[in-house]
Design a protein around this motif. Sequence first.
Motif, PDB file in Angstrom:
ATOM      1  N   SER A  58       0.900  -1.397  -0.055  1.00 52.55           N
ATOM      2  CA  SER A  58       0.136   0.021  -0.009  1.00 52.55           C
ATOM      3  C   SER A  58       0.947   1.214  -0.093  1.00 52.55           C
ATOM      4  CB  SER A  58      -0.874  -0.017   1.159  1.00 52.55           C
ATOM      5  OG  SER A  58       0.069   0.218   2.400  1.00 52.55           O
ATOM      6  N   HIS A  59       0.131   2.362  -0.390  1.00 53.47           N
ATOM      7  CA  HIS A  59       1.094   3.547  -0.676  1.00 53.47           C
ATOM      8  C   HIS A  59       1.472   4.097   0.899  1.00 53.47           C
ATOM      9  CE1 HIS A  59      -3.349   4.942   0.180  1.00 53.47           C
ATOM     10  NE2 HIS A  59      -2.354   5.970   0.793  1.00 53.47           N
ATOM     11  N   SER A  60       0.565   3.911   2.088  1.00 58.36           N
ATOM     12  CA  SER A  60       0.657   3.930   3.420  1.00 58.36           C
ATOM     13  C   SER A  60       2.061   3.268   3.831  1.00 58.36           C
ATOM     14  CB  SER A  60      -0.093   3.643   4.200  1.00 58.36           C
ATOM     15  OG  SER A  60      -1.376   4.823   4.180  1.00 58.36           O
ATOM     16  N   ASP A  61       2.195   1.980   3.488  1.00 59.31           N
ATOM     17  CA  ASP A  61       3.401   1.303   3.878  1.00 59.31           C
ATOM     18  C   ASP A  61       4.752   1.761   3.174  1.00 59.31           C
ATOM     19  OD1 ASP A  61       1.555  -0.305   5.250  1.00 59.31           O
ATOM     20  OD2 ASP A  61       1.419  -2.160   3.889  1.00 59.31           O
ATOM     21  N   HIS A  62       4.484   2.175   1.980  1.00 55.88           N
ATOM     22  CA  HIS A  62       5.589   2.581   1.379  1.00 55.88           C
ATOM     23  C   HIS A  62       6.101   4.204   2.139  1.00 55.88           C
ATOM     24  CE1 HIS A  62       6.416   0.497  -2.430  1.00 55.88           C
ATOM     25  NE2 HIS A  62       5.028   0.127  -2.384  1.00 55.88           N
ATOM     26  N   PHE A  63       5.348   4.812   2.279  1.00 54.97           N
ATOM     27  CA  PHE A  63       5.376   6.209   3.049  1.00 54.97           C
ATOM     28  C   PHE A  63       6.136   6.012   4.505  1.00 54.97           C
ATOM     29  CE2 PHE A  63       3.068   8.421  -0.159  1.00 54.97           C
ATOM     30  CZ  PHE A  63       3.477   9.690   0.092  1.00 54.97           C
ATOM     31  N   GLU A  64       5.552   5.129   5.243  1.00 56.59           N
ATOM     32  CA  GLU A  64       6.021   4.556   6.407  1.00 56.59           C
ATOM     33  C   GLU A  64       7.568   4.107   6.465  1.00 56.59           C
ATOM     34  OE1 GLU A  64       4.375   3.221  11.051  1.00 56.59           O
ATOM     35  OE2 GLU A  64       3.219   2.840   9.189  1.00 56.59           O
ATOM     36  N   LYS A  65       7.687   3.078   5.669  1.00 59.61           N
ATOM     37  CA  LYS A  65       8.796   2.443   5.346  1.00 59.61           C
ATOM     38  C   LYS A  65       9.958   3.320   5.032  1.00 59.61           C
ATOM     39  CE  LYS A  65      11.805  -1.195   5.339  1.00 59.61           C
ATOM     40  NZ  LYS A  65      11.705  -2.261   4.502  1.00 59.61           N
ATOM     41  N   LEU A  67       9.988   6.735   5.739  1.00 58.62           N
ATOM     42  CA  LEU A  67       9.935   7.520   6.474  1.00 58.62           C
ATOM     43  C   LEU A  67      11.080   6.866   7.911  1.00 58.62           C
ATOM     44  CD1 LEU A  67       9.149  10.155   8.278  1.00 58.62           C
ATOM     45  CD2 LEU A  67       7.094   8.680   9.165  1.00 58.62           C
ATOM     46  N   LEU A  68      10.966   5.667   8.236  1.00 60.42           N
ATOM     47  CA  LEU A  68      11.666   5.083   9.101  1.00 60.42           C
ATOM     48  C   LEU A  68      13.272   4.992   8.749  1.00 60.42           C
ATOM     49  CD1 LEU A  68       9.743   1.788   9.913  1.00 60.42           C
ATOM     50  CD2 LEU A  68       9.994   3.911  11.331  1.00 60.42           C
ATOM     51  N   LYS A  69      13.370   4.838   7.239  1.00 57.95           N
ATOM     52  CA  LYS A  69      14.875   4.880   6.804  1.00 57.95           C
ATOM     53  C   LYS A  69      15.354   6.280   6.889  1.00 57.95           C
ATOM     54  CE  LYS A  69      15.467   1.210   3.447  1.00 57.95           C
ATOM     55  NZ  LYS A  69      15.553   1.101   2.194  1.00 57.95           N
ATOM     56  N   LEU A  70      14.608   7.189   6.591  1.00 55.61           N
ATOM     57  CA  LEU A  70      14.997   8.614   6.645  1.00 55.61           C
ATOM     58  C   LEU A  70      15.254   9.039   8.246  1.00 55.61           C
ATOM     59  CD1 LEU A  70      12.603  10.432   4.111  1.00 55.61           C
ATOM     60  CD2 LEU A  70      14.891   9.973   3.945  1.00 55.61           C
ATOM     61  N   GLU A  71      14.340   8.780   9.230  1.00 50.77           N
ATOM     62  CA  GLU A  71      14.590   9.165  10.435  1.00 50.77           C
ATOM     63  C   GLU A  71      15.905   8.691  11.205  1.00 50.77           C
ATOM     64  OE1 GLU A  71       9.974   9.606  11.998  1.00 50.77           O
ATOM     65  OE2 GLU A  71      10.816   7.510  12.105  1.00 50.77           O
ATOM     66  N   ARG A  72      16.141   7.295  10.627  1.00 52.13           N
ATOM     67  CA  ARG A  72      17.347   6.680  10.858  1.00 52.13           C
ATOM     68  C   ARG A  72      18.681   7.478  10.536  1.00 52.13           C
ATOM     69  NH1 ARG A  72      15.045   1.080   9.329  1.00 52.13           N
ATOM     70  NH2 ARG A  72      13.905   0.329  11.094  1.00 52.13           N
ATOM     71  N   LEU A  73      18.825   8.248   9.528  1.00 50.44           N
ATOM     72  CA  LEU A  73      19.823   8.906   9.114  1.00 50.44           C
ATOM     73  C   LEU A  73      20.018   9.967  10.163  1.00 50.44           C
ATOM     74  CD1 LEU A  73      18.978   9.710   5.353  1.00 50.44           C
ATOM     75  CD2 LEU A  73      20.693   8.003   6.151  1.00 50.44           C
ATOM     76  N   GLY A  74      19.220  10.398  10.797  1.00 49.69           N
ATOM     77  CA  GLY A  74      19.389  11.367  11.814  1.00 49.69           C
ATOM     78  C   GLY A  74      20.027  12.735  11.229  1.00 49.69           C
ATOM     79  N   PRO A  75      21.159  13.377  11.816  1.00 51.76           N
ATOM     80  CA  PRO A  75      21.488  14.608  11.423  1.00 51.76           C
ATOM     81  C   PRO A  75      22.354  14.421  10.059  1.00 51.76           C
ATOM     82  CG  PRO A  75      22.424  14.207  13.640  1.00 51.76           C
ATOM     83  CD  PRO A  75      21.774  12.725  13.426  1.00 51.76           C
ATOM     84  N   ALA A  76      22.610  13.105   9.587  1.00 55.25           N
ATOM     85  CA  ALA A  76      22.927  13.077   8.147  1.00 55.25           C
ATOM     86  C   ALA A  76      21.933  13.494   7.196  1.00 55.25           C
ATOM     87  CB  ALA A  76      23.619  11.643   7.996  1.00 55.25           C
ATOM     88  N   LEU A  77      20.607  13.750   7.621  1.00 54.30           N
ATOM     89  CA  LEU A  77      19.676  13.911   6.606  1.00 54.30           C
ATOM     90  C   LEU A  77      19.894  15.361   6.185  1.00 54.30           C
ATOM     91  CD1 LEU A  77      17.052  13.192   4.582  1.00 54.30           C
ATOM     92  CD2 LEU A  77      15.794  13.530   6.710  1.00 54.30           C
ATOM     93  N   ASN A  78      19.974  16.181   7.418  1.00 52.51           N
ATOM     94  CA  ASN A  78      20.236  17.503   7.171  1.00 52.51           C
ATOM     95  C   ASN A  78      21.462  17.832   6.552  1.00 52.51           C
ATOM     96  OD1 ASN A  78      17.687  18.440   8.355  1.00 52.51           O
ATOM     97  ND2 ASN A  78      18.466  18.722  10.416  1.00 52.51           N
ATOM     98  N   ALA A  79      22.478  17.138   6.650  1.00 49.40           N
ATOM     99  CA  ALA A  79      23.652  17.493   6.051  1.00 49.40           C
ATOM    100  C   ALA A  79      23.534  17.024   4.591  1.00 49.40           C
ATOM    101  CB  ALA A  79      24.989  16.674   6.572  1.00 49.40           C
TER     102      ALA A  79
END
Length: 128
Positions: A58-65, A67-79
Amino acid sequence: MYFAVFGYEADPLNVTLIAGVEPDDLWRQGESFSEALPEATRLSNRWILSSGLDRHASHSDHFEKLLLKLERLGPALNALRQQFRCGIGVSQYFFMDDPAFYLSEEIIQRYQQLGFEISFDQLALDYK
């Protein structure tokens, strides 16, 4: 669904070192899209983190999965976002007259906490 760093000229290893994770996919400028059409080549580099789910999820599952990957990046995402052009891409195909989908307020808020504004443009093809 995917998060991409694109249009950079640096070695993709530099992006990987900043992110702290390996990409799920990597496009190199000039490489072919497919063996079937070798003359069609990629116009730019792209470093990609995808949801990793198949097209039947589902699209919701794609968004959530993702999101979990992006959250795990932590400060690296902003960098990454400070040093490169970045964005989220979504492709959703509907086979019905009135396509619509919804995301929970929680998922939208979590993306916003990461600094992503959520908006959608839907295009519909007239099959009649």
